[in-house]
Design an enzyme around this catalytic site. Sequence first.
Site, short mmCIF file in Angstrom:
data_model
loop_
_atom_site.label_atom_id
_atom_site.label_comp_id
_atom_site.label_asym_id
_atom_site.label_seq_id
_atom_site.Cartn_x
_atom_site.Cartn_y
_atom_site.Cartn_z
N GLU A 175 0.84 -1.21 0.00
CA GLU A 175 0.00 0.00 0.00
C GLU A 175 0.87 1.26 0.00
OE1 GLU A 175 -4.30 -1.31 1.83
OE2 GLU A 175 -2.86 -0.45 3.24
N GLU A 282 -6.18 -7.29 -1.47
CA GLU A 282 -6.78 -7.19 -0.14
C GLU A 282 -8.23 -6.77 -0.28
OE1 GLU A 282 -4.86 -4.84 2.85
OE2 GLU A 282 -2.83 -5.41 2.21
#
Length: 350
Positions: A175, A282
């Site tokens: 991320e 995710e």
Amino acid sequence: MKKIPVQFRLVFMTIMSLLAYSCSKAQIRETTPTAFAFSKGADVGWLPQMEATGYKFYDSDGSEKDCLLLLKERGMNSIRLRVFVNPNDDKASGHCSKEETVVMALRAQKIGMRVMIDFHYSDSWADPAKQFKPKAWENHSFPELLDDVYNHTFEVLHALKVAGVTPEWVQVGNEIPGGMLWPDGSTNNWSQLGQLLNKGYDAVKSINKNIKVIVHLDEGNNNDKFRTFFDNATTQKVKYDVIGMSYYPYWIKKDYSETIADLEFNMNDMVKRYGKEVMVVEVGGEDDKVQNTYELLAATIKAVKSVPNNKGIGVLYWEPQGAKSWSQYSLSAWQADGKPSPALDAFKEN
């Protein structure tokens, strides 16, 4: 009944043995995931800690069972494992060392699961709010940081290779819309970030050129964020194979029904604009909203599968087994009685 001559009995037995072997081989082919199959899976970084603290996993009939088998029986074929550089022993934010990762990857592979490795390049969580250097790298110059990224990536993947595991995918950073290894690799300094990402890529390909390298951002429904990042990555000639996305309607305080079209649009745009594969690495829904989470997963899988030319390659749930009673995490998909949430049936039904 007339007795069958010995030589004919031997021929018959040989034919039956060959048939049995062929059937056995066919079963193996069916249960072993291939590189071309759509990936459905889970990040299970907490699993070794959960087991070490005595947490037990149960099937719907109440029988105790290996967590990875429970996930596989619910349609999953892939496991994602995060790696920290020098982690502590904290239950919630530690572990995930090179050694622990090798053990888990080997365990997953032995039951026919595909493996993704997620490098955080930190001693603990790295995400959009924090991309802290490992303690051992804090005082290193930028050229030293480039070597650190290459060497750490290579060492972990080499350890996996020695154990007999070649991951199908590797994430270079976790991320990273704002970059990684702050401040040196911040998006305020794209030239340096591009070099760091390419060092990770080079290390991966030196182990096996067929491993797909993922660059991963959060908010998969946010097209502006992705265009800004990957336009800059293109300018810096960043090398990668897959655009990875997180998708959590919960964190942006909107139901999936309000954002799923944006996710689909963004994936299609990424493929057209950059020519890469896309993957939701995710996803997660609220553990106490079973039907809504099931629908979220079904919609996400459908959206990724609908990307043209099979460029949408998979969906992975983040810590579905991380039961709230153990982790305090509200977006798991495990019940208080140690059984999988029915929401996970979306993986085998879609």
